[in-house]
Design a protein around this motif. Structure first.
Motif, PDB file in Angstrom:
ATOM      1  N   SER A 177       0.834  -1.211   0.000  1.00 26.50           N
ATOM      2  CA  SER A 177       0.000   0.000   0.000  1.00 26.50           C
ATOM      3  C   SER A 177       0.868   1.259   0.000  1.00 26.50           C
ATOM      4  CB  SER A 177      -0.931  -0.001   1.212  1.00 26.50           C
ATOM      5  OG  SER A 177      -0.175   0.049   2.412  1.00 26.50           O
ATOM      6  N   PHE A 202       2.969   2.000  -2.059  1.00 26.90           N
ATOM      7  CA  PHE A 202       3.206   2.406  -3.446  1.00 26.90           C
ATOM      8  C   PHE A 202       2.089   3.304  -3.976  1.00 26.90           C
ATOM      9  CE2 PHE A 202       5.474  -1.922  -4.080  1.00 26.90           C
ATOM     10  CZ  PHE A 202       6.637  -1.411  -3.528  1.00 26.90           C
ATOM     11  N   GLU A 203       0.980   3.371  -3.237  1.00 29.40           N
ATOM     12  CA  GLU A 203      -0.154   4.143  -3.736  1.00 29.40           C
ATOM     13  C   GLU A 203       0.215   5.616  -3.871  1.00 29.40           C
ATOM     14  OE1 GLU A 203      -4.015   3.218  -2.403  1.00 29.40           O
ATOM     15  OE2 GLU A 203      -3.441   1.186  -1.811  1.00 29.40           O
ATOM     16  N   GLN A 224       8.283   3.822  -6.617  1.00 29.89           N
ATOM     17  CA  GLN A 224       8.036   2.499  -6.034  1.00 29.89           C
ATOM     18  C   GLN A 224       9.326   1.675  -6.022  1.00 29.89           C
ATOM     19  OE1 GLN A 224       4.781   0.627  -8.124  1.00 29.89           O
ATOM     20  NE2 GLN A 224       3.445   2.405  -7.879  1.00 29.89           N
ATOM     21  N   THR A 240       0.492  -1.773  -6.379  1.00 28.29           N
ATOM     22  CA  THR A 240      -0.346  -1.431  -5.230  1.00 28.29           C
ATOM     23  C   THR A 240      -1.291  -2.618  -5.023  1.00 28.29           C
ATOM     24  OG1 THR A 240      -2.069  -0.437  -6.599  1.00 28.29           O
ATOM     25  CG2 THR A 240      -0.282   1.034  -5.823  1.00 28.29           C
TER      26      THR A 240
END
Length: 85
Positions: free
Chosen positions: A39, A41-42, A49, A75
């Motif tokens: 999460s 990476f959201e 990322q 994600t």
């Protein structure tokens, strides 16, 4: 040489919520492909990322314990949609 379990542990230390799959590409313990779902990476670009993952394994990369690392990052939503497609 570093084990796949050690690679996974390093990534999870840096990204505690991550789901990590590690594949030793050559069997030599220094060329890996990892798939990471997190999460964290959201809202981040693909480059950002990858920077998060590289940051988690920085010491192993700089000491050349890991010679090459191919990354696939997702994600949780992207991973779920990819799996159902």
């Amino acid at each position: 040489m570093i084990s796949p379990d050690q690679v996974e542990a390093m990534i999870k230390a840096g990204l505690p919520d991550a789901q990590v799959q590690v594949e030793d590409l050559t069997g030599g313990g220094d060329h890996y492909q990892v798939t990471v779902v997190s999460s964290q990476f959201e809202g981040r670009s693909l480059v950002q990322q990858h920077q998060l993952v590289y940051g988690a394994v920085r010491q192993a990369m700089s000491s050349e314990a890991i010679h090459a690392l191919a990354l696939k990052t997702f994600t949780p939503d992207a991973w779920a949609s990819g799996r159902s497609a």
